[in-house]
Design an enzyme around this catalytic site. Structure first.
Site, PDB file in Angstrom:
ATOM      1  N   CYS A   1     -27.342 -55.155  26.422  1.00 41.47           N
ATOM      2  CA  CYS A   1     -26.855 -55.893  27.590  1.00 41.47           C
ATOM      3  C   CYS A   1     -27.006 -55.056  28.861  1.00 41.47           C
ATOM      4  O   CYS A   1     -26.038 -54.533  29.421  1.00 41.47           O
ATOM      5  CB  CYS A   1     -25.406 -56.313  27.419  1.00 41.47           C
ATOM      6  SG  CYS A   1     -24.878 -57.521  28.674  1.00 41.47           S
TER       7      CYS A   1
ATOM      8  N   CYS B   1     -29.439 -62.608  30.280  1.00 40.07           N
ATOM      9  CA  CYS B   1     -28.449 -61.655  30.764  1.00 40.07           C
ATOM     10  C   CYS B   1     -27.609 -62.345  31.845  1.00 40.07           C
ATOM     11  O   CYS B   1     -28.016 -62.400  33.003  1.00 40.07           O
ATOM     12  CB  CYS B   1     -29.133 -60.421  31.341  1.00 40.07           C
ATOM     13  SG  CYS B   1     -27.967 -59.131  31.818  1.00 40.07           S
TER      14      CYS B   1
END
Length: 441
Positions: A186, A368
């Site tokens: 991430c 994302c």
């Protein structure tokens, strides 16, 4: 109250049964999945239903499963930590065998995985979904100060609650947010918490007394230009300082100083810069687990060496990999793992059944969600292979939007527990056909 007691007792009994079964596990399985994270469970849930009870084993040492994408919201004070986890025994498919230990060695030539206690587990097919290791020791001085005196990290369940606690204690000075040079899971999370902190300081009326500084070892704020441009606009409009090519190498907790090494090829490359802080959010360096890096299935960087389309190992055809531990050249996210799981399961099941059907191909899709504040979010969706956006909705997702925030903060967490871990969520491709039929974005 009585119903609650019975529910708790039933949950404990389920957990005991699952845990007790690991003491007498068979020594051989059709499929062994190393890792009980998002990718591992998305795969094992489907395979265990297709292949039958106890044909699939999941090697996972943790008794708690965390929905890690929610950690940013916890760190920003927008979610409760209790919303992020469930017992591992509750999320592993009942048809699968949970081996509650860590993997210590993989020997692809003998088709075995050695557990931490020395036990060997044999497999016909192996899926490696072990994730990536947080390396807090990779930054000098960090291990002794993390979770103390204003130093926190949303990447660890041990420290994520400290983020909001420490942010509330800041009244002036520098608030620093870092991104390392290593691959990370991430990759948007290091900057997301900076935006939430900025908003919190404004709400408290102290933003003019606190300097918000984002330090990244990379050469741009985000890998994909469309979203990099959007985030540059956000940081510029909010007075957030962005420092490129700055890699955190040391933390002096007593003096409250952070030291960065300047990377790149500029005139300051190789020099160090030391900055004082009142608050420091650290994204630790990350690395492959040693049992993967030291095995024959790893590439030179230590990740499981798989074909980027089929997810099948480049040397051992009975081995596949998914998610953060794989060599797939795309951003390491739960969204990527969901899309990868569909390809992996299709190809592996066809191999097991002897089908000659053409292999499915993963296109590098990842997502994302860049939360920029309460009810504001830039929903980045793209192929890590081509850099091209793959947006699900008809509007421009590079713009901050309340709907994008709702999708990320409310809808996707529910999908995670109810569908992804059960192997029935493979990403938004089907939704995209209706919500963005022309592919305009």
């Amino acid at each position: 109250m009585l119903a609650s007691k019975f529910a708790t007792r039933a949950a404990c009994q389920r957990s005991w049964v699952r845990m007790a079964s690991t003491a007498t596990v068979p020594s051989s399985y059709k499929v062994v999945v190393v890792g009980g994270g998002a990718g591992g469970l998305a795969v094992s849930s489907t395979l265990s239903k297709q292949l039958g009870k106890n044909e699939v084993a999941v090697i996972e040492p943790s008794s708690t499963h965390y929905q890690q994408p929610l950690f940013t919201f916890v760190g920003g004070g927008l979610k409760r930590f209790e919303e992020t986890y469930r017992p591992t025994s509750d999320v592993i498919a009942p048809e699968a065998q949970w081996i509650n230990q860590a993997a210590a060695q993989i020997d692809p030539d003998s088709n075995t995985v050695t557990l931490a206690d020395g036990t060997k587990v044999a497999y016909e097919y192996l899926v490696v979904a072990a994730g990536i290791e947080l390396d807090f020791a990779g930054i000098k001085g960090l291990e002794s100060v993390i979770g103390k005196n204003g130093v926190a990290s949303n990447y660890s369940p041990q420290y994520v609650q400290k983020t909001f606690e420490f942010l509330q204690g800041v009244n002036e000075g520098n608030a620093l947010f870092t991104m390392p040079a290593t691959p990370v899971k991430c990759a948007g999370a290091p900057q997301k918490i900076a935006y939430l902190a900025d908003e919190l300081f404004r709400e408290r009326g102290i933003r003019d007394k606190v300097a918000v500084n984002y330090y990244t070892a990379l050469g741009k704020i985000f890998a994909i230009d469309k979203y990099a441009n959007a985030m540059n606009e956000v940081t510029s409009s909010r007075g957030i300082s962005v420092n490129l090519f700055h890699d955190l190498v040391e933390v002096d907790g007593a003096a409250k100083k952070a030291t960065f090494k300047v990377l790149g090829s500029g005139p300051q490359a190789g020099e160090t810069v030391t900055v004082s802080y009142e608050f420091l959010h650290v994204t630790p360096p990350m690395k492959p687990f040693d049992f993967i890096k030291g095995s024959a299935i790893a590439n030179a960087a230590g990740f499981v060496d798989v074909d980027k389309g089929t997810l099948q190992h480049t040397k051992y055809p009975n081995i596949y990999s998914i998610g953060d531990c794989s060599s797939l050249p795309t951003s390491k996210t739960a969204a990527a793992a969901a899309a990868q799981s569909s390809v992996l399961k299709y190809n592996l099941l066809n191999q097991i059944r002897g089908s000659n059907a053409p292999a499915a191909e993963y296109n590098g899709y990842t997502s994302c969600p860049l939360v920029t504040g309460k009810n504001k979010l830039v929903l980045a969706e793209f192929s890590g292979y081509t850099g091209a956006p793959h947006e699900t909705f008809f509007f421009d997702q590079a713009k901050e939007h309340a709907f994008s925030y709702w999708v990320t903060a409310e809808a996707l967490p529910a999908v995670y527990w109810s569908s992804m871990l059960k192997g029935t969520w493979h990403g938004p491709a089907t939704i995209r056909k209706f919500a963005n039929p022309t592919g305009a974005n």
